[in-house]
Design a protein around this motif. Structure first.
Motif, PDB file in Angstrom:
ATOM      1  N   ILE A   1      35.162  19.400 -19.131  1.00  0.00           N
ATOM      2  CA  ILE A   1      35.659  19.179 -17.724  1.00  0.00           C
ATOM      3  C   ILE A   1      34.673  19.816 -16.783  1.00  0.00           C
ATOM      4  CG2 ILE A   1      37.506  20.679 -17.337  1.00  0.00           C
ATOM      5  CD1 ILE A   1      38.266  17.524 -16.369  1.00  0.00           C
TER       6      ILE A   1
ATOM      7  N   THR B   1      38.606  18.249  -9.816  1.00  0.00           N
ATOM      8  CA  THR B   1      39.051  18.091 -11.172  1.00  0.00           C
ATOM      9  C   THR B   1      39.475  16.517 -11.651  1.00  0.00           C
ATOM     10  OG1 THR B   1      39.533  20.350 -11.048  1.00  0.00           O
ATOM     11  CG2 THR B   1      40.347  19.035 -12.967  1.00  0.00           C
TER      12      THR B   1
ATOM     13  N   ILE C   1      38.575  14.127 -14.449  1.00  0.00           N
ATOM     14  CA  ILE C   1      39.211  13.486 -15.390  1.00  0.00           C
ATOM     15  C   ILE C   1      39.058  11.946 -15.626  1.00  0.00           C
ATOM     16  CG2 ILE C   1      41.779  12.988 -16.247  1.00  0.00           C
ATOM     17  CD1 ILE C   1      42.144  16.158 -15.444  1.00  0.00           C
TER      18      ILE C   1
ATOM     19  N   LEU D   1      35.728  11.171 -16.945  1.00  0.00           N
ATOM     20  CA  LEU D   1      35.874  11.172 -18.637  1.00  0.00           C
ATOM     21  C   LEU D   1      36.931  10.179 -19.073  1.00  0.00           C
ATOM     22  CD1 LEU D   1      36.147  15.117 -19.060  1.00  0.00           C
ATOM     23  CD2 LEU D   1      34.346  13.619 -19.842  1.00  0.00           C
TER      24      LEU D   1
ATOM     25  N   SER E   1      38.930  12.079 -24.007  1.00  0.00           N
ATOM     26  CA  SER E   1      40.110  12.597 -23.460  1.00  0.00           C
ATOM     27  C   SER E   1      40.124  13.976 -23.906  1.00  0.00           C
ATOM     28  CB  SER E   1      41.326  11.735 -24.322  1.00  0.00           C
ATOM     29  OG  SER E   1      41.020  11.709 -25.655  1.00  0.00           O
TER      30      SER E   1
ATOM     31  N   TYR F   1      39.384  17.034 -22.736  1.00  0.00           N
ATOM     32  CA  TYR F   1      38.640  17.734 -21.755  1.00  0.00           C
ATOM     33  C   TYR F   1      38.115  18.987 -21.982  1.00  0.00           C
ATOM     34  CZ  TYR F   1      41.572  13.902 -19.689  1.00  0.00           C
ATOM     35  OH  TYR F   1      41.965  12.557 -19.470  1.00  0.00           O
TER      36      TYR F   1
END
Lengths: 223, 220
Positions: free
Chosen positions: B107, B119, B123, B126, B132, B134
């Motif tokens: 992240i 953020t 997410i 991603l 997943s 992070y």
């Protein structure tokens, strides 16, 4: 996440190398503090001696005359009281200059190591610096963040050096009965931390320059 | 001629390097337009100029001669500062091998180039690339995962172009297929202009346009 927080995280890498760089800076700072404090102590002693001589007329003249006689008989000279006082004051003042010069050299040798440490650190991170360029970070931003990293080493080194050096001087001041504020005044502590940090940042710019200006093709090809 | 329908336009592009006495023509008079929103696979052997093409097209290096137009904007006269902000806003890069900063987790790698930290968006990106974990650091990721996170980062500032230099170079065929499929999906869903270089002919089924490159020139 900005690039300066990345500099903070980078300090956790090459822990041993960075630890030794901090240690060398701390040693330089400790020696600087001790020697500058000695100079301040000598200066205070000279000032106190002069004011004692001025305020204690006949008594002090007697002391000076006895010292003059001893020097004259020892050296086979024929100097009078005022010449001896001037010579001794000059000698002590020159001693302070010599002490300060030695302190500066030792300090510089300690802090110059930052070029070496940062040079190794950045050389290992060529590809990463190349990647940062591909993310659009400007040359100035990269230079600032890398030199900030060097400044952080200097800051940590100076704080550790000041804590250890001051602790030693406090013990010494108590032992010889000189007030701590004379040996380690606040301006000396703050000054040493600021000078060390700023100097580390400036010296860190030198290897940063090479790292940032390296060819992008070469940087991306390195592992 | 500026055509805003073209995501990337290369006009009379030359890149010449000097290596002592030797002069290397890494790019030789390339005239080519990559349509906006197209998916392009540039195929050629090692040393044919693919990486130089990516670096020069992505404004990482200046051409010796010629012009690079991105979304209709001529970048030739841009100052270095403007080029940097143009890269940050418009172009995402993916390279062979590790593209990630090792001290940052997934992240943080995504939020690093963000103009303003977001953020939730990181997410979301991603998730788009199917990653997943992070908080995972690059040294704990597989090559395929590294490339997934790199792809997410390449889209972070709503970039319109992704330039990928042999992104599947370290992957085995199965993983390479997955990464190319992912890029193809993003091209279709997000309308990104994607240019990928490869020397693996087997990957050529994933393309709008397969472009051959030889001796610094694009052949088709």
């Amino acid at each position: 996440m900005d690039i300066y927080r990345l500099s903070l995280k980078n300090l956790r890498r090459n822990k041993l190398r960075n630890f030794f760089a901090i240690l060398r800076i701390s040693m330089g700072v400790i020696i600087l503090l001790v020697l500058v404090s000695s100079g301040l102590g000598v200066n205070t002693f000279v000032k106190q001696a002069n004011s004692y001589l001025d305020s204690n007329g006949n008594d002090s003249q007697e002391i000076v005359s006895s010292i003059t006689n001893q020097i004259n008989s020892l050296m086979g000279t024929n100097l009078n009281n005022s010449v001896i006082v001037t010579q001794l004051s000059g000698l002590l003042n020159n001693l302070v200059y010599v002490i300060d010069a030695i302190a500066s050299i030792v300090f510089l040798v300690g802090i110059l190591d930052i070029i070496n440490t940062m040079g190794f650190n950045f050389n290992e991170r060529k590809r990463e610096i190349g990647i940062l360029k591909t993310l659009g970070f400007s040359r100035r931003q990269l230079l600032m963040s890398l030199s900030f990293e060097a400044g952080l080493l200097g800051l940590l080194g100076s704080i550790i050096g000041v804590i250890v050096g001051s602790a030693g001087l406090i013990v010494l001041a108590g032992f010889i009965g000189i007030p701590t504020s004379i040996l380690i005044p606040l301006w000396l502590i703050i000054g040493v931390i600021i000078v060390t940090t700023v100097l580390s940042m400036i010296l860190g710019l030198f290897p940063s320059w090479f790292a940032v200006d390296s060819n992008i093709e070469e940087a991306l090809a390195s592992e | 001629m500026n055509n805003i329908e073209n995501g990337l336009e290369l006009l009379d592009l030359w890149k010449v390097y000097r290596n002592g006495e030797e002069i290397i023509h890494a790019l030789s008079r390339i005239n080519y337009s990559f349509e906006r929103g197209s998916f392009n696979l540039v195929h050629g052997p090692s040393g044919c100029g693919k990486s130089t093409l990516i670096r020069v097209s992505g404004l990482l290096e200046k051409p010796t001669m010629g012009e690079v137009l991105i979304n209709g904007k001529n970048t030739t006269e841009m100052s270095q500062k403007k080029r940097n902000s143009f890269i940050r806003d418009e172009i995402g890069f993916i390279f062979k091998g590790s593209n990630l900063i090792p001290t940052l987790n997934a992240i943080e790698n995504i939020t690093l180039p963000m103009t303003s930290k977001n953020t939730e968006k990181a997410i979301e990106l991603l998730e788009k690339v199917g990653f997943s974990d992070y908080k995972k650091f690059p040294d704990k990721m597989s090559f395929e995962e590294v490339q997934r996170v790199s792809i997410a980062r390449a889209m972070v500032n709503n970039h319109s172009i992704i330039l990928a230099d042999e992104p599947t170079g370290d992957l085995h065929t199965g993983e390479a297929e997955i990464i190319l499929k992912l890029l193809l999906d993003l091209n279709k869903k997000e309308g990104l202009t994607i240019i990928i270089t490869t020397n693996n002919r087997k990957l050529s089924k994933h393309h709008d346009m397969l472009i051959d490159m030889r001796d610094g020139t694009l052949l088709s």
